[in-house]
Write a protein that holds these residues in place. Sequence first.
Motif, mmCIF file in Angstrom:
data_model
loop_
_atom_site.group_PDB
_atom_site.id
_atom_site.type_symbol
_atom_site.label_atom_id
_atom_site.label_comp_id
_atom_site.label_asym_id
_atom_site.label_seq_id
_atom_site.Cartn_x
_atom_site.Cartn_y
_atom_site.Cartn_z
ATOM 1 N N MET A 64 0.837 -1.204 0.000
ATOM 2 C CA MET A 64 0.000 0.000 0.000
ATOM 3 C C MET A 64 0.872 1.254 0.000
ATOM 4 S SD MET A 64 -3.206 -1.146 2.395
ATOM 5 C CE MET A 64 -4.064 0.414 2.272
ATOM 6 N N LYS A 65 1.989 1.169 0.717
ATOM 7 C CA LYS A 65 2.913 2.311 0.749
ATOM 8 C C LYS A 65 3.469 2.558 -0.669
ATOM 9 C CE LYS A 65 6.971 3.848 3.348
ATOM 10 N NZ LYS A 65 8.206 3.821 2.601
ATOM 11 N N ALA A 83 -4.496 7.451 3.432
ATOM 12 C CA ALA A 83 -4.015 6.237 4.096
ATOM 13 C C ALA A 83 -4.844 5.895 5.334
ATOM 14 C CB ALA A 83 -2.549 6.406 4.462
ATOM 15 N N ASP A 84 -5.325 6.911 6.066
ATOM 16 C CA ASP A 84 -6.138 6.601 7.260
ATOM 17 C C ASP A 84 -7.483 6.001 6.845
ATOM 18 O OD1 ASP A 84 -6.733 9.123 6.219
ATOM 19 O OD2 ASP A 84 -7.205 10.021 8.152
ATOM 20 N N LEU A 89 -11.057 1.241 6.023
ATOM 21 C CA LEU A 89 -11.788 0.308 5.155
ATOM 22 C C LEU A 89 -11.325 -1.125 5.382
ATOM 23 C CD1 LEU A 89 -11.863 2.256 1.753
ATOM 24 C CD2 LEU A 89 -13.825 1.744 3.230
ATOM 25 N N ASN A 90 -10.010 -1.279 5.508
ATOM 26 C CA ASN A 90 -9.421 -2.600 5.719
ATOM 27 C C ASN A 90 -9.971 -3.232 7.008
ATOM 28 O OD1 ASN A 90 -7.072 -4.265 7.071
ATOM 29 N ND2 ASN A 90 -6.700 -4.333 4.860
ATOM 30 N N MET A 91 -10.016 -2.450 8.058
ATOM 31 C CA MET A 91 -10.535 -2.935 9.342
ATOM 32 C C MET A 91 -12.033 -3.240 9.237
ATOM 33 S SD MET A 91 -10.067 -3.405 12.690
ATOM 34 C CE MET A 91 -8.805 -2.440 13.510
ATOM 35 N N LEU A 92 -12.753 -2.337 8.590
ATOM 36 C CA LEU A 92 -14.209 -2.482 8.472
ATOM 37 C C LEU A 92 -14.583 -3.779 7.755
ATOM 38 C CD1 LEU A 92 -16.906 -0.886 8.891
ATOM 39 C CD2 LEU A 92 -16.630 -0.067 6.561
ATOM 40 N N ILE A 93 -13.885 -4.050 6.668
ATOM 41 C CA ILE A 93 -14.193 -5.245 5.870
ATOM 42 C C ILE A 93 -13.926 -6.511 6.676
ATOM 43 C CG2 ILE A 93 -13.310 -6.553 3.880
ATOM 44 C CD1 ILE A 93 -13.191 -3.579 2.625
ATOM 45 N N LYS A 94 -12.863 -6.474 7.473
ATOM 46 C CA LYS A 94 -12.596 -7.626 8.341
ATOM 47 C C LYS A 94 -13.675 -7.753 9.418
ATOM 48 C CE LYS A 94 -7.611 -7.527 7.708
ATOM 49 N NZ LYS A 94 -6.418 -6.802 8.142
ATOM 50 N N LEU A 95 -14.066 -6.606 9.987
ATOM 51 C CA LEU A 95 -15.052 -6.642 11.074
ATOM 52 C C LEU A 95 -16.393 -7.224 10.624
ATOM 53 C CD1 LEU A 95 -14.504 -3.209 12.890
ATOM 54 C CD2 LEU A 95 -14.047 -5.497 13.791
ATOM 55 N N ILE A 96 -16.801 -6.878 9.398
ATOM 56 C CA ILE A 96 -18.109 -7.393 8.943
ATOM 57 C C ILE A 96 -17.962 -8.761 8.261
ATOM 58 C CG2 ILE A 96 -19.095 -5.057 8.733
ATOM 59 C CD1 ILE A 96 -18.938 -5.420 5.658
ATOM 60 N N GLY A 97 -16.738 -9.235 8.142
ATOM 61 C CA GLY A 97 -16.507 -10.555 7.536
ATOM 62 C C GLY A 97 -16.936 -10.598 6.082
ATOM 63 N N SER A 111 -7.799 2.173 -2.397
ATOM 64 C CA SER A 111 -8.871 1.568 -1.590
ATOM 65 C C SER A 111 -9.133 0.133 -2.036
ATOM 66 C CB SER A 111 -10.153 2.406 -1.661
ATOM 67 O OG SER A 111 -10.558 2.608 -2.993
ATOM 68 N N LEU A 112 -8.892 -0.136 -3.312
ATOM 69 C CA LEU A 112 -9.069 -1.496 -3.841
ATOM 70 C C LEU A 112 -8.079 -2.448 -3.166
ATOM 71 C CD1 LEU A 112 -10.536 -3.142 -6.102
ATOM 72 C CD2 LEU A 112 -8.594 -2.623 -7.582
ATOM 73 N N LEU A 113 -6.838 -2.015 -3.045
ATOM 74 C CA LEU A 113 -5.816 -2.849 -2.401
ATOM 75 C C LEU A 113 -6.123 -3.018 -0.913
ATOM 76 C CD1 LEU A 113 -3.199 -4.458 -2.449
ATOM 77 C CD2 LEU A 113 -1.909 -2.314 -2.419
ATOM 78 N N ALA A 114 -6.579 -1.928 -0.273
ATOM 79 C CA ALA A 114 -6.957 -2.021 1.152
ATOM 80 C C ALA A 114 -8.059 -3.064 1.329
ATOM 81 C CB ALA A 114 -7.433 -0.662 1.661
#
Length: 265
Positions: A64-65, A83-84, A89-97, A111-114
């Motif tokens: 991502m960097k 980046a924030d 987004l990365n965390m959110l997608i994991k949280l909702i599975g 955002s696609l890579l995240a």
Amino acid sequence: MATTATKTTAPAQEQQANGNGNGEQKTRHSEVGHKSLLKSDDLYQNDPQYILDTSVYPREPESMKELREITAKHPWNLMTTSADEGQFLNMLIKLIGAKKTMEIGVYTGYSLLATALALPEDGTILAMDINRENYELGLPCINKAGVGHKIDFREGPALPVLDDLVADKEQHGSFDFAFVDADKDNYLSYHERLLKLVRPGGLIGYDNTLWNGSVVLPDDAPMRKYIRFYRDFVLALNSALAADDRVEICQLPVGDGVTLCRRVK
Ligand code: SAM
Ligand code: CA
């Protein structure tokens, strides 16, 4: 689109921008009932980089960097997701599975890579953009991260792709997550289609819903041409989402504002 922004007078704007010099803020932020998620104006004024430097950049995946640095050299780099927000987004997608997702508006793919990094190995992203060239600029980073196989990129306007999906009953309610970050004048058209395609309990994220802060400026304030052009569409979107009982919403001051909609009907 005749929605009017909340008028903010010049003195009120000035007051919002000033503290009293003792670290206390005489702003609507600090009035009871008017606290936003980012409570202290000092965070904006003294060190807007604090979150990035402390919590985001040190944890940013190398791919991502690299993609962020490639994008920084591109003439349209203003369009990239910060980046924030990528971390969020990365965390959110994991949280909702989430497993089956889509993205409207890819640009170079931050955002696609995240999203791709957050999905399980068999997760998928239907990614749509009218411009393939910019997507291909970031693609080597995506492939290097080993997540290219999750992405189905479609070059062209998103609306006909959504219409095709809506025409196929099997696609109804099949998506867990959609991130919309493209042509603001079409957001409400996307919304109607996405409410069929995203499952009840699934999430839609609309990006740039604070539209560079222009949503609170008076109509006659000076604005760049493209900000002024899309501003009424963003205002109309925000009003429509606030009144839409098919979704629960949460508008977050991340990046340029992102409104999360959880489908409930
Ligand atoms: N999410 C991206 C990122 O993280 O860098 C930023 C997307 S950028 C703000 C908006 C993108 O929407 C542009 O790449 C543009 O080509 C694309 N776009 C504009 N109109 C579109 C449409 N009708 N359908 C699909 N993509 C569109
Ligand atoms: Ca955006």
